[in-house]
Design a protein around this motif. Structure first.
Motif, PDB file in Angstrom:
ATOM      1  N   GLY A   1       0.801  -1.211   0.000  1.00  0.00           N
ATOM      2  CA  GLY A   1       0.000   0.000   0.000  1.00  0.00           C
ATOM      3  C   GLY A   1       0.834   1.262   0.000  1.00  0.00           C
ATOM      4  N   PHE A   2       0.148   2.391  -0.174  1.00  0.00           N
ATOM      5  CA  PHE A   2       0.780   3.704  -0.206  1.00  0.00           C
ATOM      6  C   PHE A   2       0.244   4.547   0.944  1.00  0.00           C
ATOM      7  CE2 PHE A   2       0.328   2.436  -4.755  1.00  0.00           C
ATOM      8  CZ  PHE A   2       1.673   2.173  -4.991  1.00  0.00           C
ATOM      9  N   THR A   3       0.559   4.156   2.177  1.00  0.00           N
ATOM     10  CA  THR A   3       0.096   4.940   3.322  1.00  0.00           C
ATOM     11  C   THR A   3       0.925   6.207   3.427  1.00  0.00           C
ATOM     12  OG1 THR A   3       1.596   3.823   4.849  1.00  0.00           O
ATOM     13  CG2 THR A   3      -0.585   2.848   4.543  1.00  0.00           C
TER      14      THR A   3
ATOM     15  N   MET B   1      -2.520   7.470  -1.128  1.00  0.00           N
ATOM     16  CA  MET B   1      -3.891   7.389  -0.636  1.00  0.00           C
ATOM     17  C   MET B   1      -4.233   5.973  -0.187  1.00  0.00           C
ATOM     18  SD  MET B   1      -5.904   9.927  -3.294  1.00  0.00           S
ATOM     19  CE  MET B   1      -5.577   8.886  -4.715  1.00  0.00           C
ATOM     20  N   GLY B   2      -3.313   5.342   0.528  1.00  0.00           N
ATOM     21  CA  GLY B   2      -3.575   4.007   1.062  1.00  0.00           C
ATOM     22  C   GLY B   2      -3.429   2.923   0.032  1.00  0.00           C
ATOM     23  N   ASP B   3      -4.537   2.500  -0.586  1.00  0.00           N
ATOM     24  CA  ASP B   3      -4.465   1.411  -1.547  1.00  0.00           C
ATOM     25  C   ASP B   3      -4.257   1.898  -2.971  1.00  0.00           C
ATOM     26  OD1 ASP B   3      -6.905   2.563  -1.965  1.00  0.00           O
ATOM     27  OD2 ASP B   3      -8.049   0.686  -1.985  1.00  0.00           O
ATOM     28  N   GLU B   4      -4.011   3.199  -3.160  1.00  0.00           N
ATOM     29  CA  GLU B   4      -3.678   3.714  -4.475  1.00  0.00           C
ATOM     30  C   GLU B   4      -2.834   4.980  -4.334  1.00  0.00           C
ATOM     31  OE1 GLU B   4      -7.378   4.469  -6.467  1.00  0.00           O
ATOM     32  OE2 GLU B   4      -7.600   6.461  -5.579  1.00  0.00           O
ATOM     33  N   VAL B   5      -2.243   5.396  -5.449  1.00  0.00           N
ATOM     34  CA  VAL B   5      -1.438   6.615  -5.457  1.00  0.00           C
ATOM     35  C   VAL B   5      -1.877   7.466  -6.639  1.00  0.00           C
ATOM     36  CG1 VAL B   5       0.418   5.535  -6.799  1.00  0.00           C
ATOM     37  CG2 VAL B   5       0.904   7.570  -5.444  1.00  0.00           C
ATOM     38  N   ARG B   6      -1.979   8.768  -6.417  1.00  0.00           N
ATOM     39  CA  ARG B   6      -2.335   9.696  -7.487  1.00  0.00           C
ATOM     40  C   ARG B   6      -1.058  10.282  -8.068  1.00  0.00           C
ATOM     41  NH1 ARG B   6      -5.827  13.965  -5.157  1.00  0.00           N
ATOM     42  NH2 ARG B   6      -7.412  12.328  -5.231  1.00  0.00           N
ATOM     43  N   LEU B   7      -0.989  10.349  -9.383  1.00  0.00           N
ATOM     44  CA  LEU B   7       0.185  10.841 -10.091  1.00  0.00           C
ATOM     45  C   LEU B   7      -0.168  12.067 -10.914  1.00  0.00           C
ATOM     46  CD1 LEU B   7       3.045  10.561 -11.542  1.00  0.00           C
ATOM     47  CD2 LEU B   7       1.810   9.178 -13.226  1.00  0.00           C
ATOM     48  N   LYS B   8       0.726  13.061 -10.889  1.00  0.00           N
ATOM     49  CA  LYS B   8       0.678  14.149 -11.849  1.00  0.00           C
ATOM     50  C   LYS B   8       2.090  14.390 -12.345  1.00  0.00           C
ATOM     51  CE  LYS B   8      -0.722  18.916 -12.788  1.00  0.00           C
ATOM     52  NZ  LYS B   8      -1.359  20.149 -12.275  1.00  0.00           N
TER      53      LYS B   8
ATOM     54  N   GLY C   1      -3.369  10.797 -13.210  1.00  0.00           N
ATOM     55  CA  GLY C   1      -4.154   9.587 -12.999  1.00  0.00           C
ATOM     56  C   GLY C   1      -3.840   8.923 -11.682  1.00  0.00           C
ATOM     57  N   THR C   2      -4.301   7.698 -11.538  1.00  0.00           N
ATOM     58  CA  THR C   2      -4.087   6.921 -10.320  1.00  0.00           C
ATOM     59  C   THR C   2      -3.665   5.507 -10.677  1.00  0.00           C
ATOM     60  OG1 THR C   2      -6.418   6.248 -10.245  1.00  0.00           O
ATOM     61  CG2 THR C   2      -5.804   8.227  -9.003  1.00  0.00           C
ATOM     62  N   ALA C   3      -2.972   4.864  -9.745  1.00  0.00           N
ATOM     63  CA  ALA C   3      -2.604   3.459  -9.876  1.00  0.00           C
ATOM     64  C   ALA C   3      -2.839   2.772  -8.538  1.00  0.00           C
ATOM     65  CB  ALA C   3      -1.146   3.301 -10.303  1.00  0.00           C
ATOM     66  N   LYS C   4      -3.349   1.556  -8.592  1.00  0.00           N
ATOM     67  CA  LYS C   4      -3.609   0.784  -7.394  1.00  0.00           C
ATOM     68  C   LYS C   4      -2.309   0.213  -6.830  1.00  0.00           C
ATOM     69  CE  LYS C   4      -8.192   0.878  -7.295  1.00  0.00           C
ATOM     70  NZ  LYS C   4      -8.963   1.449  -6.166  1.00  0.00           N
ATOM     71  N   ALA C   5      -2.337  -0.097  -5.543  1.00  0.00           N
ATOM     72  CA  ALA C   5      -1.187  -0.748  -4.913  1.00  0.00           C
ATOM     73  C   ALA C   5      -1.041  -2.167  -5.467  1.00  0.00           C
ATOM     74  CB  ALA C   5      -1.379  -0.795  -3.400  1.00  0.00           C
TER      75      ALA C   5
END
Length: 440
Positions: free
Chosen positions: A113-115, A197-204, A223-227
């Motif tokens: 995860g991405f805590t 964001m926990g179970d995902e990460v936002r990218l710019k 966009g976003t990517a899941k853990a």
């Protein structure tokens, strides 16, 4: 390595592991209190210096030809042992797991995860210590301020040319903390923001080239990517690898890429992998074996937009699925269950004076996941690549756009004791043509 000392190390409770092995007779495993005998080491020369008295009091003895296994740190074949004063200096060479394990099973199952608190600790380490970029280090440090420029760390392209000196900082966006990297090459600015964001990460990711006070070239990916869920099982019998199944699953996300270039007068081609430490590195222990999973990003850009020319294009990309490799004792077979691979192009256009060709292309590879055993890559990459291109050619006049979404992976089983040639493969691919005008 310890949970307290290294913010990259996942707590043991976050990973399901199996470590049921028999060691070969020539293997010396240092773990627990025996590790206190290690005074220093060099990750480039692979020389290890021990307190000789502590080794003796622990009953530890190794000689030339032994396999030295330092829990959580190294697996090496001993070339020489020399006593210098109160220390024992050990020079080593590469050793693979089958040289240390005769029989048994090694396995792991980790949701990565991405805590925010976890990645912020990593970010502090990356921002304050250039040695973290490209190596693991168990010394905890804190940055002197919230923004740290690294004089000795550079972003380079694939050719090894320095693109710029990065600045790392934290930016508060509402109730979210954004981990941000910035650098400039010439007149082009690069900004990368990650929001855990926990179970995902936002990218710019943004690449802009200014003209006076306003940018006339802007490539953007949001966009976003899941853990990722990393799993693996490795089996040995009589010091031979008999089976392997290593996977990077839950590879899922959505990215929108946008190109806007107006009279930029720019012609260049570049490919930029970011410093690995800026992204996410998870380390977990499987018995005495450190497994490292790194999630990173790369950018590619190709620009030929002369003055008085323009190019625009937008497309959304969606992907989702499981990937991996299986070895049955004879051959390696790639496995992929890609449930989603979708391209949703929007408008694309280009224009120029007669006879002036135009091309603008922007690509993002994200996520790019690698899996290492000790310091050796087992899966150099599982990656999702997205590319958006728009162009104008003459004779006859042709305005076109081309979009690609591709999932690729590679493997190298050397650390496991199999001398198959390293290999890479395409697991899934989707291409489409966007707006076309006048093209035959």
């Amino acid at each position: 390595m310890s949970d307290d000392a290294d913010p990259f190390l996942l707590p043991a409770g976050d990973v399901d592991t199996t470590f049921d092995v028999d060691l070969t007779s020539e293997t010396v495993l240092l773990e627990g209190e025996d590790l206190t005998a290690l005074e220093t080491y060099d990750l480039e020369t692979h020389q290890y210096i021990f307190d000789a008295d502590r080794l003796r009091s622990s009953g530890v003895d190794f000689e030339e030809g032994s396999v030295l296994w330092i829990s959580g740190l190294a697996l090496r074949r001993v070339n020489s042992v020399e006593e210098r004063g109160s220390t024992l200096v050990v020079d080593t060479e590469f050793a693979s797991l089958n040289e240390a394990i005769s029989d048994g099973t090694v396995g792991w199952d980790a949701d990565l995860g991405f805590t925010s608190s976890y990645t912020s600790e990593q970010f502090d380490r990356v921002a304050a210590e250039d040695s973290v970029l490209g190596s693991s280090n168990s010394l905890g440090v804190s940055p002197a301020s919230s923004t740290v420029a690294l004089a000795d760390v550079a972003v380079t392209n694939r050719a090894g040319e320095v693109m710029g000196r990065p600045t790392f900082q934290r930016v508060q966006n509402g109730d979210r903390e954004v981990l941000q990297l910035e650098f400039t090459q010439g007149t082009t600015d690069y900004v990368f923001g990650l929001t855990p964001m926990g179970d995902e990460v936002r990218l710019k990711a943004e690449m802009t080239s200014p003209s006076g006070s306003e940018a006339n070239l802007r490539f953007t990916g949001i966009g976003t990517a899941k853990a990722v869920r990393a799993t693996g099982q490795v089996e040995y019998a009589d010091s031979e690898l008999t089976a392997m199944d290593v996977e990077a699953n839950q590879l899922e996300g959505e990215i929108e890429i946008d190109i806007a270039a107006a009279g930029s007068g720019v012609e260049e081609e570049t490919e930029i992998p970011l410093p690995g430490g800026f992204m996410f590195r998870h380390i977990f222990m499987v018995g005495a074996i450190p497994i490292t999973v790194t999630t990173s990003i790369e950018l590619k850009a190709r620009i030929n937009v002369v003055s008085n020319a323009s190019a625009t294009a937008t497309s959304r990309f969606s992907f989702g699925g499981d990937t991996g490799f299986v070895y049955d004792g004879t051959e390696v077979v790639p496995e992929a269950a890609i449930g989603t691979l979708k391209i949703d192009p929007e408008s694309a256009d280009s224009g120029a004076y007669f006879g002036q060709p135009v091309h603008a292309g922007f690509g993002i590879t994200f996520p790019r996941v690698s899996i290492s055993v000790f310091d050796q890559l087992l899966i150099p990459y599982v990656q999702v690549g997205m590319a958006l291109n728009t162009s104008l050619s003459w004779g006859p006049v042709c305005k076109s756009s081309y979009i690609q979404l591709i999932v690729q992976a590679g493997y190298d089983l050397t650390i496991l004791g199999v001398n198959l040639a390293a290999h890479e493969t395409t697991l899934a691919e989707e291409t489409t043509e966007g707006d076309q005008e006048g093209c035959e």
